[in-house]
Design a protein around this motif. Structure first.
Motif, PDB file in Angstrom:
ATOM      1  N   LYS A  65      46.010 -12.645  24.997  1.00 25.80           N
ATOM      2  CA  LYS A  65      46.840 -12.656  23.784  1.00 25.80           C
ATOM      3  C   LYS A  65      46.012 -13.101  22.567  1.00 25.80           C
ATOM      4  O   LYS A  65      46.153 -12.546  21.477  1.00 25.80           O
ATOM      5  CB  LYS A  65      48.039 -13.593  24.011  1.00 25.80           C
ATOM      6  CG  LYS A  65      49.217 -13.324  23.148  1.00 25.80           C
ATOM      7  CD  LYS A  65      50.458 -14.072  23.666  1.00 25.80           C
ATOM      8  CE  LYS A  65      51.678 -13.595  22.931  1.00 25.80           C
ATOM      9  NZ  LYS A  65      52.913 -14.099  23.478  1.00 25.80           N
ATOM     10  N   GLU A  68      43.757 -10.307  21.510  1.00 23.51           N
ATOM     11  CA  GLU A  68      44.497  -9.288  20.757  1.00 23.51           C
ATOM     12  C   GLU A  68      44.718  -9.714  19.307  1.00 23.51           C
ATOM     13  O   GLU A  68      44.678  -8.884  18.406  1.00 23.51           O
ATOM     14  CB  GLU A  68      45.824  -8.946  21.432  1.00 23.51           C
ATOM     15  CG  GLU A  68      45.672  -8.074  22.652  1.00 23.51           C
ATOM     16  CD  GLU A  68      44.760  -6.877  22.443  1.00 23.51           C
ATOM     17  OE1 GLU A  68      44.902  -6.145  21.424  1.00 23.51           O
ATOM     18  OE2 GLU A  68      43.875  -6.660  23.287  1.00 23.51           O
ATOM     19  N   ASN A  71      41.511  -8.897  17.626  1.00 21.79           N
ATOM     20  CA  ASN A  71      41.382  -7.443  17.510  1.00 21.79           C
ATOM     21  C   ASN A  71      42.254  -6.896  16.380  1.00 21.79           C
ATOM     22  O   ASN A  71      41.815  -6.039  15.600  1.00 21.79           O
ATOM     23  CB  ASN A  71      41.764  -6.763  18.824  1.00 21.79           C
ATOM     24  CG  ASN A  71      40.751  -6.995  19.925  1.00 21.79           C
ATOM     25  OD1 ASN A  71      39.559  -7.142  19.679  1.00 21.79           O
ATOM     26  ND2 ASN A  71      41.222  -7.019  21.157  1.00 21.79           N
ATOM     27  N   HIS A  87      45.513  -1.519  19.318  1.00 24.50           N
ATOM     28  CA  HIS A  87      45.801  -2.939  19.549  1.00 24.50           C
ATOM     29  C   HIS A  87      47.241  -3.309  19.225  1.00 24.50           C
ATOM     30  O   HIS A  87      47.721  -4.345  19.690  1.00 24.50           O
ATOM     31  CB  HIS A  87      44.754  -3.817  18.858  1.00 24.50           C
ATOM     32  CG  HIS A  87      43.442  -3.670  19.548  1.00 24.50           C
ATOM     33  ND1 HIS A  87      43.201  -4.225  20.786  1.00 24.50           N
ATOM     34  CD2 HIS A  87      42.335  -2.964  19.225  1.00 24.50           C
ATOM     35  CE1 HIS A  87      41.990  -3.881  21.187  1.00 24.50           C
ATOM     36  NE2 HIS A  87      41.446  -3.115  20.257  1.00 24.50           N
ATOM     37  N   LEU A  90      48.456  -2.570  22.709  1.00 22.25           N
ATOM     38  CA  LEU A  90      47.996  -3.628  23.614  1.00 22.25           C
ATOM     39  C   LEU A  90      48.650  -4.967  23.280  1.00 22.25           C
ATOM     40  O   LEU A  90      48.944  -5.761  24.182  1.00 22.25           O
ATOM     41  CB  LEU A  90      46.475  -3.748  23.567  1.00 22.25           C
ATOM     42  CG  LEU A  90      45.731  -2.557  24.190  1.00 22.25           C
ATOM     43  CD1 LEU A  90      44.261  -2.582  23.820  1.00 22.25           C
ATOM     44  CD2 LEU A  90      45.908  -2.574  25.700  1.00 22.25           C
ATOM     45  N   GLY A  91      48.884  -5.221  21.994  1.00 27.18           N
ATOM     46  CA  GLY A  91      49.570  -6.452  21.598  1.00 27.18           C
ATOM     47  C   GLY A  91      50.971  -6.516  22.186  1.00 27.18           C
ATOM     48  O   GLY A  91      51.407  -7.560  22.676  1.00 27.18           O
ATOM     49  N   ASN A  94      50.892  -7.400  25.703  1.00 25.88           N
ATOM     50  CA  ASN A  94      50.587  -8.819  25.885  1.00 25.88           C
ATOM     51  C   ASN A  94      51.694  -9.735  25.368  1.00 25.88           C
ATOM     52  O   ASN A  94      51.494 -10.939  25.242  1.00 25.88           O
ATOM     53  CB  ASN A  94      49.242  -9.151  25.226  1.00 25.88           C
ATOM     54  CG  ASN A  94      48.078  -8.787  26.112  1.00 25.88           C
ATOM     55  OD1 ASN A  94      47.811  -9.460  27.092  1.00 25.88           O
ATOM     56  ND2 ASN A  94      47.407  -7.691  25.795  1.00 25.88           N
ATOM     57  N   LYS A 160      34.948  -5.703  18.209  1.00 28.43           N
ATOM     58  CA  LYS A 160      35.899  -4.912  17.426  1.00 28.43           C
ATOM     59  C   LYS A 160      35.252  -4.260  16.223  1.00 28.43           C
ATOM     60  O   LYS A 160      35.564  -3.111  15.896  1.00 28.43           O
ATOM     61  CB  LYS A 160      37.088  -5.788  17.003  1.00 28.43           C
ATOM     62  CG  LYS A 160      38.335  -5.030  16.715  1.00 28.43           C
ATOM     63  CD  LYS A 160      38.703  -3.932  17.721  1.00 28.43           C
ATOM     64  CE  LYS A 160      38.556  -4.306  19.169  1.00 28.43           C
ATOM     65  NZ  LYS A 160      38.412  -3.113  20.044  1.00 28.43           N
TER      66      LYS A 160
END
Length: 182
Positions: A65, A68, A71, A87, A90-91, A94, A160
């Protein structure tokens, strides 16, 4: 006077990359269900995809987390639509809500004081090319982070920035749901 045409950058297919990169494509396909265009683009280079995945998957003192957060902040500052979109997805995986992701991208995390210090420190480090403000550094350490964490923050920022720059240079197709423009 000549006019330059804009170069088009394409993402290679599995058959267009080396045997080593084909094996990585197969593992990505098995692991996440597809080969993201960013990863595929790295495969135009014999070693870059493996090198990048090694960096991305290294052990870290930071939770997924927290990575992220970094990122999202870095991708926002570097205006990389591909990484903002990836992201954001992906966030959410997460545990962040859409509203929290937007707030992080805007530079704060009012819903979590420790993450807020991380957002502000990461943003200051990226905006100032590593010369984060003393205020953001002290808030980062006061929130409970240590120097090992700071090193990992820089490692994630570097990871990143590499992706942000690669997409910003090429503009290949974004294969994630588009992140909201801020």
């Amino acid at each position: 006077m000549s006019t330059l045409q804009k170069r088009t950058f394409t993402v290679p297919t599995r058959s267009q990359v080396s045997a080593n990169n084909q094996a990585i494509f197969d593992n990505l396909q098995k692991g996440i269900g597809f080969v993201p265009n960013l990863y595929a683009y790295y495969a135009k280079n014999e070693t870059a995809l493996d090198d990048y995945l090694t960096l991305q998957n290294r052990k870290s003192t930071l939770r997924a987390k927290e990575r992220e957060v970094i990122n999202l902040v870095t991708s926002q500052i570097n205006d990389c639509r591909y990484c903002q979109s990836a992201h954001t997805a992906l966030g959410k995986m997460n545990g962040f809500t859409d509203e929290q992701i937007v707030e992080i991208r805007k530079g704060s995390a009012s819903f979590d004081s420790k993450l807020d210090a991380l957002v502000k420190f990461a943003a200051s480090a990226v905006e100032n090319r590593g010369r984060a403000t003393e205020e953001s550094k002290e808030a980062f350490f006061a929130a409970g982070y240590d120097e090992a964490n700071m090193i990992d923050v820089v490692m994630v920022i570097g990871d990143k920035i590499t992706s942000n720059y690669l997409h910003n240079l090429t503009g290949f197709e974004i294969d994630f749901p588009l992140a909201q423009l801020l």
